[in-house]
Design a protein around this motif. Structure first.
Motif, PDB file in Angstrom:
ATOM      1  N   GLU A  33      37.167  50.656  38.302  1.00  0.00           N
ATOM      2  CA  GLU A  33      37.032  49.424  38.370  1.00  0.00           C
ATOM      3  C   GLU A  33      38.291  48.574  38.122  1.00  0.00           C
ATOM      4  OE1 GLU A  33      34.707  47.131  38.384  1.00  0.00           O
ATOM      5  OE2 GLU A  33      33.284  48.663  38.831  1.00  0.00           O
ATOM      6  N   PRO A  35      41.215  45.691  37.468  1.00  0.00           N
ATOM      7  CA  PRO A  35      41.156  44.927  36.555  1.00  0.00           C
ATOM      8  C   PRO A  35      40.722  43.204  37.166  1.00  0.00           C
ATOM      9  CG  PRO A  35      42.879  46.155  36.309  1.00  0.00           C
ATOM     10  CD  PRO A  35      42.319  46.511  37.591  1.00  0.00           C
ATOM     11  N   HIS A  36      39.920  42.398  36.592  1.00  0.00           N
ATOM     12  CA  HIS A  36      39.473  41.040  36.800  1.00  0.00           C
ATOM     13  C   HIS A  36      40.644  40.231  37.242  1.00  0.00           C
ATOM     14  CE1 HIS A  36      40.155  39.028  33.137  1.00  0.00           C
ATOM     15  NE2 HIS A  36      40.058  40.164  32.519  1.00  0.00           N
ATOM     16  N   TRP A  37      41.760  40.445  36.375  1.00  0.00           N
ATOM     17  CA  TRP A  37      42.852  39.533  36.737  1.00  0.00           C
ATOM     18  C   TRP A  37      43.273  39.628  38.002  1.00  0.00           C
ATOM     19  CZ3 TRP A  37      47.327  41.886  37.544  1.00  0.00           C
ATOM     20  CH2 TRP A  37      47.564  43.021  37.019  1.00  0.00           C
ATOM     21  N   ARG A  39      41.832  39.344  40.679  1.00  0.00           N
ATOM     22  CA  ARG A  39      41.352  38.280  41.631  1.00  0.00           C
ATOM     23  C   ARG A  39      41.861  36.787  41.112  1.00  0.00           C
ATOM     24  NH1 ARG A  39      37.756  42.412  41.467  1.00  0.00           N
ATOM     25  NH2 ARG A  39      36.852  43.054  43.542  1.00  0.00           N
ATOM     26  N   ASP A  45      37.676  39.528  47.974  1.00  0.00           N
ATOM     27  CA  ASP A  45      36.300  39.437  47.599  1.00  0.00           C
ATOM     28  C   ASP A  45      35.651  40.760  48.046  1.00  0.00           C
ATOM     29  OD1 ASP A  45      36.188  37.095  46.409  1.00  0.00           O
ATOM     30  OD2 ASP A  45      35.572  36.013  48.283  1.00  0.00           O
TER      31      ASP A  45
END
Length: 277
Positions: A33, A35-37, A39, A45
């Motif tokens: 996964e 890291p969300h940061w 994006r 996307d």
């Protein structure tokens, strides 16, 4: 346009293109996964890494230094790159410069996405793109390039015309370009790879070249870029450079970082974190 000041220096990013890249096409050893940061600036996307192809320009007094020269046009590439052939020229003009203004070109290493625009084809001949510039390259990198058969090796027409026009200068790994700009040895990605260290009026920064390809390698410095010629050495170099950036509170310019391409690195409970500027 992206522009920053480091003491008395001004640094501009001059963009050629941004390439959406599947993570497994660039790295091994990434977490499952992302890291969300990352994006939206560094991952799109669809989960592709956003990889910028750009030059970094440094204004230092009456000197204008270009660090790395992107793909350029007219070279045979081993893969397709989405590119607007006019983008780089527009970016350079938006920064307020022409090719004739450049006094020095630094090649951090001789891969095709860093050296292609060293030269331009005119009237059937390859000539230096920056007509008034001296081109700097470490002697170790030049020797390794001459022996290399790697698919991402810079084409002969991006290097040999520089020697033919007597504008190529082979340097040591710690060469000083000006009192405020110098090379530092960062081998691993290639044998003679260098980064560019800036010190001016008490402020410091570094232009990474391919020591770090993407912000994900700040949080996960163990992730190996597939083009690294010596992955173990590249990992050691990356660890040392990141520690120096943290210790010196230096600004890091990621040569391949999509905007924002500059930031700082902090240590949070032993984990390194990217803080974009």
């Amino acid at each position: 346009m992206q522009k920053w000041t480091i003491g008395g220096l001004t640094v501009h990013a001059v963009l050629e293109t941004v390439v959406p890249t599947r993570p497994d096409r660039l790295f091994r050893g990434l977490p499952a996964e992302l890291p969300h940061w990352l994006r939206p600036h560094y991952v799109d996307d669809a989960g592709n890494l956003l990889v910028a192809i750009q030059s970094l320009l440094i204004e230092s007094g009456d000197q204008l230094v270009v660090v790395d020269c992107c793909f350029g046009e007219g070279h045979d590439l081993p893969y397709q790159i989405p590119m607007d052939p006019d983008q780089f020229g527009r970016s350079l003009a938006a920064a307020g410069f022409t090719a004739a203004d450049v006094t020095t070109v630094v090649c951090t290493h001789l891969h095709l996405d860093h050296a292609g625009r060293n030269t331009t084809r005119r009237d059937g001949d390859w000539v230096p793109t920056y007509p008034n510039a001296t081109y700097l390259l470490t002697a170790d990198e030049y020797d390794a390039w001459r022996r290399s058969s790697a698919p991402n090796r810079a084409a002969a027409e991006t290097v040999e015309p520089l020697a033919a026009h007597d504008v190529l200068r082979l340097t040591e790994m710690d060469h000083a370009i000006t009192d405020e700009i110098r090379l530092i040895a960062t081998p691993g990605h290639t044998p003679g790879h260098t980064a560019v260290w800036l010190e001016s009026a008490g402020e410091t920064a570094v232009i990474s070249g391919d020591v770090i390809h993407h912000p994900i390698q700040i949080t996960h410095p163990e992730a190996q870029a597939l083009p690294d010629e010596d992955p173990a050495a590249a990992a050691v170099t990356r660890e040392h450079l990141l520690k120096r950036v943290v210790d010196d509170q230096a600004v890091l310019f990621g040569t391949h970082f999509a905007a924002p391409a500059a930031g700082t690195v902090i240590s949070d409970d032993g984990a390194l974190m990217w803080v974009p500027i």
